[in-house]
Design a protein around this motif. Sequence first.
Motif, mmCIF file in Angstrom:
data_model
loop_
_atom_site.group_PDB
_atom_site.id
_atom_site.type_symbol
_atom_site.label_atom_id
_atom_site.label_comp_id
_atom_site.label_asym_id
_atom_site.label_seq_id
_atom_site.Cartn_x
_atom_site.Cartn_y
_atom_site.Cartn_z
ATOM 1 N N CYS A 62 -10.673 -5.222 3.341
ATOM 2 C CA CYS A 62 -11.417 -5.024 4.653
ATOM 3 C C CYS A 62 -11.162 -6.418 5.652
ATOM 4 C CB CYS A 62 -12.686 -4.586 4.653
ATOM 5 S SG CYS A 62 -13.457 -4.621 6.373
ATOM 6 N N ARG B 91 0.998 -1.388 0.245
ATOM 7 C CA ARG B 91 0.041 -0.222 -0.175
ATOM 8 C C ARG B 91 0.976 1.270 0.137
ATOM 9 N NH1 ARG B 91 -4.196 -0.221 4.504
ATOM 10 N NH2 ARG B 91 -5.627 -0.955 3.065
ATOM 11 N N HIS C 121 2.846 -5.503 7.706
ATOM 12 C CA HIS C 121 1.239 -5.468 7.506
ATOM 13 C C HIS C 121 0.968 -6.711 7.782
ATOM 14 C CE1 HIS C 121 -2.239 -6.607 5.042
ATOM 15 N NE2 HIS C 121 -2.612 -5.358 5.788
ATOM 16 N N MET D 138 -7.247 4.190 -3.169
ATOM 17 C CA MET D 138 -6.795 3.102 -2.300
ATOM 18 C C MET D 138 -5.464 2.447 -3.062
ATOM 19 S SD MET D 138 -9.898 0.801 -0.976
ATOM 20 C CE MET D 138 -11.213 1.130 -2.105
ATOM 21 N N ARG E 5 -1.799 -8.340 10.413
ATOM 22 C CA ARG E 5 -2.880 -9.095 10.085
ATOM 23 C C ARG E 5 -3.181 -10.134 10.440
ATOM 24 N NH1 ARG E 5 -6.967 -6.943 5.852
ATOM 25 N NH2 ARG E 5 -8.200 -8.771 5.765
ATOM 26 N N SER F 51 -17.982 2.739 8.633
ATOM 27 C CA SER F 51 -18.630 1.936 7.476
ATOM 28 C C SER F 51 -19.853 1.083 7.583
ATOM 29 C CB SER F 51 -17.348 1.054 6.897
ATOM 30 O OG SER F 51 -16.249 2.005 6.445
ATOM 31 N N ARG G 265 -1.989 1.132 -4.599
ATOM 32 C CA ARG G 265 -1.113 -0.011 -4.345
ATOM 33 C C ARG G 265 0.186 0.379 -5.104
ATOM 34 N NH1 ARG G 265 -4.625 -0.679 -1.150
ATOM 35 N NH2 ARG G 265 -5.706 -2.517 -0.780
ATOM 36 N N SER H 248 -16.503 -2.385 -2.658
ATOM 37 C CA SER H 248 -16.462 -1.815 -1.453
ATOM 38 C C SER H 248 -15.702 -2.089 -0.141
ATOM 39 C CB SER H 248 -17.953 -1.380 -1.006
ATOM 40 O OG SER H 248 -18.595 -2.612 -1.379
ATOM 41 N N PHE H 249 -15.249 -3.117 -0.132
ATOM 42 C CA PHE H 249 -14.342 -3.802 0.688
ATOM 43 C C PHE H 249 -12.819 -3.722 0.573
ATOM 44 C CE2 PHE H 249 -18.205 -5.690 2.197
ATOM 45 C CZ PHE H 249 -18.421 -5.089 3.538
HETATM 46 C C1 HEM Z 1 -19.699 -2.003 5.266
HETATM 47 C C2 HEM Z 1 -18.575 -1.958 6.051
HETATM 48 C C3 HEM Z 1 -17.244 -1.767 5.855
HETATM 49 C C4 HEM Z 1 -16.637 -1.556 4.705
HETATM 50 C C5 HEM Z 1 -17.499 -0.981 3.336
HETATM 51 C C6 HEM Z 1 -15.442 -1.135 4.640
HETATM 52 C C7 HEM Z 1 -14.349 -0.804 3.853
HETATM 53 C C8 HEM Z 1 -12.930 -1.181 3.864
HETATM 54 C C9 HEM Z 1 -12.203 -0.932 2.627
HETATM 55 C C10 HEM Z 1 -12.520 -0.774 1.309
HETATM 56 C C11 HEM Z 1 -10.672 -1.368 3.179
HETATM 57 C C12 HEM Z 1 -9.701 -1.276 2.363
HETATM 58 C C13 HEM Z 1 -8.773 -0.211 2.165
HETATM 59 C C14 HEM Z 1 -7.566 -0.365 1.410
HETATM 60 O O1 HEM Z 1 -7.589 -1.250 0.302
HETATM 61 O O2 HEM Z 1 -6.711 0.292 1.211
HETATM 62 C C15 HEM Z 1 -10.860 -1.561 4.531
HETATM 63 C C16 HEM Z 1 -9.953 -1.734 5.347
HETATM 64 C C17 HEM Z 1 -10.058 -2.204 6.738
HETATM 65 N N1 HEM Z 1 -11.373 -2.259 7.408
HETATM 66 FE FE1 HEM Z 1 -12.966 -2.323 6.873
HETATM 67 N N2 HEM Z 1 -14.940 -1.711 5.895
HETATM 68 C C18 HEM Z 1 -16.182 -1.855 6.579
HETATM 69 C C19 HEM Z 1 -16.299 -2.642 8.001
HETATM 70 C C20 HEM Z 1 -15.198 -2.731 8.682
HETATM 71 C C21 HEM Z 1 -15.375 -3.143 10.288
HETATM 72 C C22 HEM Z 1 -16.599 -3.746 10.824
HETATM 73 C C23 HEM Z 1 -14.096 -3.273 10.627
HETATM 74 C C24 HEM Z 1 -13.857 -3.744 11.905
HETATM 75 C C25 HEM Z 1 -12.805 -4.396 12.395
HETATM 76 C C26 HEM Z 1 -13.109 -2.743 9.474
HETATM 77 C C27 HEM Z 1 -11.689 -2.611 9.769
HETATM 78 C C28 HEM Z 1 -10.792 -2.633 8.749
HETATM 79 C C29 HEM Z 1 -9.267 -2.414 8.922
HETATM 80 C C30 HEM Z 1 -8.650 -2.709 10.068
HETATM 81 C C31 HEM Z 1 -8.905 -2.322 7.553
HETATM 82 C C32 HEM Z 1 -7.468 -2.221 7.454
HETATM 83 C C33 HEM Z 1 -7.191 -3.573 6.642
HETATM 84 C C34 HEM Z 1 -5.674 -3.714 6.271
HETATM 85 O O3 HEM Z 1 -4.823 -2.983 5.873
HETATM 86 O O4 HEM Z 1 -5.245 -4.922 6.238
HETATM 87 N N3 HEM Z 1 -13.975 -2.380 8.525
HETATM 88 N N4 HEM Z 1 -12.247 -1.307 5.164
#
Ligand code: HEM
Length: 520
Positions: free
Chosen positions: A461, A105, A128, A381, A132, A314, A383, A453-454
């Motif tokens: 995510c 990233r 990371h 986002m 993770r 989110s 990379r 979206s995730f």
């Molecule tokens: C609808 C709900 C959610 C959406 C749409 C969402 C979206 C995202 C996205 C797009 C990323 C990636 C960012 C990237 O690629 O740079 C991300 C990363 C992350 N999200 Fe979510 N998220 C949601 C819910 C949650 C929840 C409930 C948690 C609680 C633990 C969470 C914790 C994280 C963490 C810790 C990262 C960083 C992961 C990493 O860098 O390895 N998210 N999220």
Amino acid sequence: MALNWWQEQLITTIVCGTGALLGYLVYDRLLDPRNPSTRIPGPKLAALTAWYATYYDCFHKGGGQYPFKIKQLHDKYGPIIRIAPHEVHVSDPEFLEKIYATRNRNSIVGDGLMVDGSVGSAKDFATHKMRRDALNPFFCHKAVMELEPLLRSKASQLRGVLESYVVPNSVLNVSDLFFAYSNDILRTFSFGSEENLLANLDEAHKQREDLASLLRGSNIANHFGSLVRLFSGLVVGFKGPQALPPAMRDIIAFRSQSRKTIEAILADPSDNYKCATRSVFYELRDSPILPPHEKSVDRLQDEATLLIMAGTESPAKTLTITAFYLAYMPEVMHRLREELYEARTHAPGQKLSLSTLLNLSYMQAVIMEANRLSLGVTIRMQRTAPSETLIYTASYGPKKGTAYVIPANTPMSTLTWCTHTNETLFPDPLRFDPERWLGSGQEVSYRKRCMHSFGKGNRRCLGMSLANAEMSLALAMLTEYDLKLFETDESDVSFHYDFQVAHPPHGSKGVRVVVSKLAN
Ligand code: HEM
């Protein structure tokens, strides 16, 4: 007034120096035939200076406007554009898997949030992966299914709040409601304590506004991080924390409260304060994966801040969008109720289990559609492929068929705003239409593959399964009431500013509804 010899020399040196520097930059960034980036289309100014991106991210119409500009640039230049001297944006679903393979990233989700020690802020692959790997066991599908009792108790409390609003002249702000719901779940799960923001929606409103205000400053923090830190450090040093804006003070208070909790967990080897539920930070404390320096209070405080912010904002946003459309489009609510009714006939007298809810196709389609329109994370986002040169062949636009070289280490991204509003993938893209996700045809599975979206790849995510579980349970509760919008329209759930996540127009009060008992 005549200039003396020294003044003339100084002016000549400045003029020549600036000219030489400009000449070098123009050659290096726009003309150098050895630099493959110079052949990538896009506005010359963006290729010449990073201030172009800074302007749209931070200043134009109050900032957060670069996604809109990037989309316009794609209309003009085609699927690949240079959006900064060393940054490329590709708007082509076919190339998503390439960008979001296992990569590093570059500029990151955490940067603007100033949580350097978190998993989201880890720049290199190894750090990371270690962070993770330590977190994954709590957020995988199996672990989330084991959380059902906690999730169910919070969902019942949510229903209690809905019920308490079934009184004349009362208006429920569901943006606050879902903020409290997601926040309670994350904090209880993180710290093992019994959190209860659902019992205090005024406080939830304040915390939601604080987070929105922090996010509004995130682009400035991304572009001018060191200055922001220096400036706030000076303000606190000279005038004390009370001189900071109220939202910032609240965030600092939230961080120091998390810090105290983490200190208490680290100092509680006999687990006296651990509640029955599995709790993330107790287990991180004992994790064999993390070396001692990764268990420092500073590092874990950053981890907690990211987990709670990401895990609150989110899911709350997706649920808010869902509630809006259930009230706005009664036919969607009707169909959802029918599906739940049908599922209950197979298990009379029993509550529908979490795994049943996760298998209801229409409910999951509603959630997918709300996730699509929420756009997940709206920032780029980015990379990088540290040692791999990528080739992209334009699939449409004025240079269709041309192959472009993306040099190793170039930050690249695809905005969800571009994919999720791609008219070919999602006809009439701004319309809420769960039907897009039904069926098992090739078109639907391709759509599912393209949706991000995730996020995607190794940095996608962490909380995806948890989010889907808590959203499904909350949605089942919502269908038990009739919702009527109160002084709320589609703009309250639309994308006007990119401040890490989608923000509605300034002044939006959130989605507000009048709740009534379901007419039989
Ligand atoms: C609808 C709900 C959610 C959406 C749409 C969402 C979206 C995202 C996205 C797009 C990323 C990636 C960012 C990237 O690629 O740079 C991300 C990363 C992350 N999200 Fe979510 N998220 C949601 C819910 C949650 C929840 C409930 C948690 C609680 C633990 C969470 C914790 C994280 C963490 C810790 C990262 C960083 C992961 C990493 O860098 O390895 N998210 N999220």
